[in-house]
Design a protein around this motif. Sequence first.
Motif, PDB file in Angstrom:
ATOM      1  N   ASP A   1       2.061  -3.874   8.648  1.00  0.00           N
ATOM      2  CA  ASP A   1       2.265  -5.589   8.483  1.00  0.00           C
ATOM      3  C   ASP A   1       1.918  -6.066   7.462  1.00  0.00           C
ATOM      4  OD1 ASP A   1      -0.560  -5.170   8.539  1.00  0.00           O
ATOM      5  OD2 ASP A   1      -0.516  -6.714  10.799  1.00  0.00           O
TER       6      ASP A   1
ATOM      7  N   THR B   1      -0.711  -0.907   5.077  1.00  0.00           N
ATOM      8  CA  THR B   1       0.547  -0.705   5.459  1.00  0.00           C
ATOM      9  C   THR B   1       1.042  -1.355   4.846  1.00  0.00           C
ATOM     10  OG1 THR B   1       0.001  -2.598   6.827  1.00  0.00           O
ATOM     11  CG2 THR B   1      -0.387  -0.322   8.083  1.00  0.00           C
ATOM     12  N   ARG B   2       3.193  -1.136   4.981  1.00  0.00           N
ATOM     13  CA  ARG B   2       4.162  -1.822   4.192  1.00  0.00           C
ATOM     14  C   ARG B   2       4.235  -2.680   5.555  1.00  0.00           C
ATOM     15  NH1 ARG B   2       7.369   2.174   0.739  1.00  0.00           N
ATOM     16  NH2 ARG B   2       8.277  -0.065   0.963  1.00  0.00           N
TER      17      ARG B   2
ATOM     18  N   GLN C   1       9.745   3.888  22.712  1.00  0.00           N
ATOM     19  CA  GLN C   1       9.609   4.464  21.429  1.00  0.00           C
ATOM     20  C   GLN C   1       8.343   5.142  21.256  1.00  0.00           C
ATOM     21  OE1 GLN C   1      10.524   1.327  18.241  1.00  0.00           O
ATOM     22  NE2 GLN C   1      10.266  -0.142  19.765  1.00  0.00           N
TER      23      GLN C   1
ATOM     24  N   LYS D   1       3.248   1.553  11.630  1.00  0.00           N
ATOM     25  CA  LYS D   1       3.928   1.102  11.045  1.00  0.00           C
ATOM     26  C   LYS D   1       3.582  -0.366  11.117  1.00  0.00           C
ATOM     27  CE  LYS D   1       8.503  -1.475  11.861  1.00  0.00           C
ATOM     28  NZ  LYS D   1       9.423  -1.072  13.006  1.00  0.00           N
TER      29      LYS D   1
ATOM     30  N   GLU E   1       1.737  -0.619  14.731  1.00  0.00           N
ATOM     31  CA  GLU E   1       2.052   0.505  16.162  1.00  0.00           C
ATOM     32  C   GLU E   1       1.627   1.310  15.142  1.00  0.00           C
ATOM     33  OE1 GLU E   1       6.807   1.042  15.472  1.00  0.00           O
ATOM     34  OE2 GLU E   1       6.855  -1.518  16.246  1.00  0.00           O
TER      35      GLU E   1
ATOM     36  N   ASP F   1       6.399  -3.711   8.603  1.00  0.00           N
ATOM     37  CA  ASP F   1       7.904  -3.435   8.504  1.00  0.00           C
ATOM     38  C   ASP F   1       8.422  -1.727   8.187  1.00  0.00           C
ATOM     39  OD1 ASP F   1       8.045  -5.563  10.668  1.00  0.00           O
ATOM     40  OD2 ASP F   1       9.857  -6.622   9.619  1.00  0.00           O
ATOM     41  N   THR F   2       7.692  -0.914   7.587  1.00  0.00           N
ATOM     42  CA  THR F   2       7.766  -0.338   7.592  1.00  0.00           C
ATOM     43  C   THR F   2       7.249   1.232   7.682  1.00  0.00           C
ATOM     44  OG1 THR F   2       8.704  -0.841   4.879  1.00  0.00           O
ATOM     45  CG2 THR F   2       8.019   1.786   4.898  1.00  0.00           C
ATOM     46  N   ILE F   3       7.972   1.884   8.447  1.00  0.00           N
ATOM     47  CA  ILE F   3       6.996   3.510   8.819  1.00  0.00           C
ATOM     48  C   ILE F   3       5.893   4.606   7.818  1.00  0.00           C
ATOM     49  CG2 ILE F   3       7.152   5.572  10.473  1.00  0.00           C
ATOM     50  CD1 ILE F   3       9.538   4.097  12.141  1.00  0.00           C
ATOM     51  N   THR F   4       4.568   3.969   7.609  1.00  0.00           N
ATOM     52  CA  THR F   4       4.258   5.065   6.456  1.00  0.00           C
ATOM     53  C   THR F   4       3.219   6.330   7.305  1.00  0.00           C
ATOM     54  OG1 THR F   4       2.541   3.922   6.578  1.00  0.00           O
ATOM     55  CG2 THR F   4       4.830   3.000   4.833  1.00  0.00           C
ATOM     56  N   GLN F   5       3.600   7.024   6.395  1.00  0.00           N
ATOM     57  CA  GLN F   5       2.494   8.164   6.356  1.00  0.00           C
ATOM     58  C   GLN F   5       0.892   8.275   5.911  1.00  0.00           C
ATOM     59  OE1 GLN F   5       4.604  11.474   6.515  1.00  0.00           O
ATOM     60  NE2 GLN F   5       5.452  12.113   8.248  1.00  0.00           N
TER      61      GLN F   5
ATOM     62  N   HIS G   1       1.355   5.637  15.934  1.00  0.00           N
ATOM     63  CA  HIS G   1       2.554   6.829  16.583  1.00  0.00           C
ATOM     64  C   HIS G   1       2.404   8.097  16.726  1.00  0.00           C
ATOM     65  CE1 HIS G   1       7.071   4.261  15.072  1.00  0.00           C
ATOM     66  NE2 HIS G   1       5.551   3.730  15.399  1.00  0.00           N
TER      67      HIS G   1
END
Length: 202
Positions: A116, A141-142, A75, A114, A194, A144-148, A196
């Motif tokens: 927690d 963060t959110r 990933q 991403k 995570e 289990d959500t990918i955020t910018q 990225h």
Amino acid sequence: MTSINRHKIRLNQAIKTTILVAGFMSLISQPAWSTSEENMLFHFTDVSHFTKWNINNDTVMGGVSQSQVSIDGQQNLLLFTGSVSLENNGGFASTESILTSQITTASLLTLVVKGDGKTYQIRLKTPSLSNGEAYVANFTTRVDTITQHAFTAADFTVSFRGRSVANAPELHFEDIDRIGFLVAQKQQGPFAIELHSIQFDR
């Protein structure tokens, strides 16, 4: 068709194939970050972008928080996980790496993660800072959500062991040589984020 003509056709096809393969190889050999004048994109898992990620937890001050980093190659992400404990006056876990390429002039930093649901701190360092100091900014963060998360240089303040530093040098993104992440703010218990990519844009 004569044997000479057949030989010429095969030769032309071989030349075309060689050119196509060479062109493809030149593309995949290019660095993953953009070298345009507009942006530079870095992946946290790419060894050509960052050196080994080091851990720095509250254990240096007697705490017992734990953390580790691992790479998910499929990933293309860096996992920063662990558990924060408030025992023994502790309460933080962090990781840091050296950026291997110089950043061009930039006014915007965009981070893709991403998380927690917890709040993390991005930490930037330059040669102009004293040992232990860092330019810091928080982001939430959110689950289990990918955020910018986008930042300008003005979003960062200089900190040393959690305390603000007065009269610190002004941050310029092109001076950054180290990037790190920290979880603290008495957010005890397990954490997982995570990491990225990070991009610098004019």
